[in-house]
Design an enzyme around this catalytic site. Structure first.
Site, PDB file in Angstrom:
ATOM      1  N   THR A 247       0.762  -1.272  -0.003  1.00 13.79           N
ATOM      2  CA  THR A 247      -0.142  -0.004   0.118  1.00 13.79           C
ATOM      3  C   THR A 247       0.923   1.236  -0.194  1.00 13.79           C
ATOM      4  O   THR A 247       0.304   2.313   0.113  1.00 13.79           O
ATOM      5  CB  THR A 247      -0.873  -0.019   1.362  1.00 13.79           C
ATOM      6  OG1 THR A 247      -0.017  -0.056   2.438  1.00 13.79           O
ATOM      7  CG2 THR A 247      -1.952  -1.145   1.200  1.00 13.79           C
ATOM      8  N   GLU A 248       2.142   1.287   0.040  1.00 13.26           N
ATOM      9  CA  GLU A 248       2.950   2.450   0.050  1.00 13.26           C
ATOM     10  C   GLU A 248       2.678   3.517  -0.730  1.00 13.26           C
ATOM     11  O   GLU A 248       2.788   4.720  -0.400  1.00 13.26           O
ATOM     12  CB  GLU A 248       4.456   1.793  -0.050  1.00 13.26           C
ATOM     13  CG  GLU A 248       4.902   1.199   1.327  1.00 13.26           C
ATOM     14  CD  GLU A 248       4.860  -0.281   1.154  1.00 13.26           C
ATOM     15  OE1 GLU A 248       5.496  -1.108   1.647  1.00 13.26           O
ATOM     16  OE2 GLU A 248       3.943  -0.743   0.248  1.00 13.26           O
TER      17      GLU A 248
END
Length: 257
Positions: free
Chosen positions: A138-139
């Site tokens: 999800t970065e």
């Protein structure tokens, strides 16, 4: 008067196996300095016992590991002879160590493995995914680059598949994770699958497993500076003023990515 905080990892033993249970469900088993220290200590314990062949990582709660706790201080490079601005960060050294230790490492993922948590699972030699397992990088959604997790994900999935999963923040369930190569086995009964896996691993002695892992690292070497570069990329994005507004959008109780 309050007691000392509970240890983030609980250790237990069975024949030839050390079980390391990530045990901070209230924090979604997020990556903190304390968790990293505890997992390094678990590897130390496994390596120090000549009868230990397998280290199993599992977790209590709905999250296997939620990634880096952004409420914790900015991580610092690991101490040691290489310490300094170009030293590796503790998260990288743990993942690298999981791939190189002569003990076989197994991740039993029954909940969400998010961001750095997906990297933690990917660094293990075998990944078993239960029916509730989900894997997601999800970065990029908050302006970060999974610089340290991505090499370990990519060695399983291949470069383009890892890049796509990161760019689109794909949420992979257990069958999709197996199809992508991020997990090795999807099991409806994870405990039974783990038992079968441990029986199979009991037929391979530790020195053989260690030799196989050493040869794999020589057959598919990583750039010697990749750890330092990965840490620098991660910290550059984490401290970039342009990224801060995106990070600030993450609700405080869930500031892990």
């Amino acid at each position: 008067m309050t007691g000392a905080p509970a240890a983030p990892v609980a250790l237990s033993r069975s024949r030839g196996v050390l079980h390391a249970l990530l045990d901070a469900p209230g924090r979604r088993n997020a990556v903190t300095p304390e968790l990293l220290d505890a997992l390094h200590a678990a590897v130390d314990t496994a390596e120090a016992d000549p009868g230990c062949r397998v280290l199993v990582l599992s977790a209590r709660g709905e999250h296997f590991c939620a990634g880096t706790d952004l409420t914790a201080p900015v991580p610092e490079p690991a101490a040691g002879p290489a310490a300094g601005p170009e030293a590796e960060l503790p998260y990288w050294t743990l993942l690298d160590r999981l791939t190189r230790t002569p003990v076989v490492t197994v991740a039993l993922v029954e909940g969400r493995a998010t961001a750095g948590g997906a990297g933690l699972a990917a660094a293990c030699d075998l990944v078993l995914a239960g029916p509730g397992a989900r894997f997601r990088l999800t970065e990029a959604l908050v302006g970060l680059v999974p610089a340290m997790a991505l090499p370990f994900v990519a060695r399983r999935t291949g470069e383009q598949r890892a890049f796509t999963a990161t760019l689109l923040a794909e949420d992979l369930d257990a069958p999709a994770a197996v199809a992508a190569g991020l997990a090795d086995l999807h099991a409806g009964e994870p405990a039974q699958a783990l038992r079968r896996t441990l029986v199979a691993l009991s037929r391979v002695d530790r020195s053989t497993a260690g030799a196989l892992k050493t040869y794999r690292s020589r057959l598919f070497p990583r750039d010697a500076r990749l750890g330092q570069d990965a840490g620098r990329v991660f910290l550059d994005r984490l401290t970039d003023p342009a990224v801060q507004p995106l990070l600030d959008r993450i609700p405080t109780p869930e500031r892990a990515v």
